[in-house]
Design an enzyme around this catalytic site. Structure first.
Site, PDB file in Angstrom:
ATOM      1  N   GLU A  78       2.956  27.691 -75.226  1.00 15.87           N
ATOM      2  CA  GLU A  78       3.263  29.115 -75.096  1.00 15.87           C
ATOM      3  C   GLU A  78       2.952  29.665 -73.705  1.00 15.87           C
ATOM      4  OE1 GLU A  78       1.497  33.089 -77.209  1.00 15.87           O
ATOM      5  OE2 GLU A  78       1.990  31.399 -78.502  1.00 15.87           O
ATOM      6  N   ASP A  79       1.799  29.319 -73.156  1.00 18.95           N
ATOM      7  CA  ASP A  79       1.368  29.911 -71.889  1.00 18.95           C
ATOM      8  C   ASP A  79       1.705  29.073 -70.662  1.00 18.95           C
ATOM      9  OD1 ASP A  79       0.297  31.958 -73.355  1.00 18.95           O
ATOM     10  OD2 ASP A  79      -1.785  31.407 -73.020  1.00 18.95           O
TER      11      ASP A  79
END
Length: 182
Positions: free
Chosen positions: A64-65
């Site tokens: 996600e990051d």
């Protein structure tokens, strides 16, 4: 014993992948502190009996990051870990409000192991609101985050009493951190 070496390798990977990322709070902590806290909460809540779950907790934000390819995670840490991370990853192509809505809607549909990671993640985030809130976050925004986290956790309950109690303490502390002392 070998599985704990894998945990340390995951901690090393998390530190490398998130090396330039910092928490949003005033302390500007290295992001690895959050990942280690989530993994510690998961390990403690499960008495260290599921090392793949601890590894997935360490790496839960990698896709996600940091856009770490799922295949890279599966190759290094196995399909079980990659699947858990995928299950707790938000779709960043969606608007923030939609992602938040989906977290509430999908919480109860996640596997029990993914629910443990999500519960630990929310607990860590609430602890940060208490100890090192973002300077850009108003009191209203902090309270809204606590209320939203509580909504998400309604669907996560029933997987681990100890971790749920930690969440409840963190939520209460986050609310108290903005409440005037009378």
């Amino acid at each position: 014993m070998k599985e704990w070496i894998t945990v340390l390798k995951a901690a090393d990977a998390a530190a490398r992948w998130h090396v330039h990322q910092k928490r949003k709070g005033v302390a500007q902590e290295p992001y690895i502190n959050h990942l280690l806290e989530v993994a510690m909460l998961v390990g403690d809540a499960t008495d260290g009996k599921d090392t793949n779950l601890v590894v997935a907790a360490l790496l839960h934000d990698a896709i996600e990051d940091q856009e770490v390819p799922r295949e890279m995670i599966a190759e290094a840490f196995g399909e079980d870990v990659a699947s858990l991370i995928e299950e707790v990853t938000d779709d960043k192509s969606l608007e923030k409000q939609e992602r938040k809505r989906l977290q509430v809607a999908h919480a109860s549909k996640k596997s029990n192991r993914a629910r443990v990671i999500k519960l630990a993640d929310k607990t860590s985030n609430l602890r940060t609101i208490s100890t090192s809130p973002s300077p850009e976050w108003s009191v209203k925004r902090r309270l809204e985050y606590v209320a939203w986290a509580r909504e998400v956790v309604v669907g996560l309950r029933g997987v681990n009493d100890r971790l749920e109690a930690e969440f409840d303490r963190a939520a209460a502390a986050a609310e108290q951190s903005v409440t005037p002392k009378l």
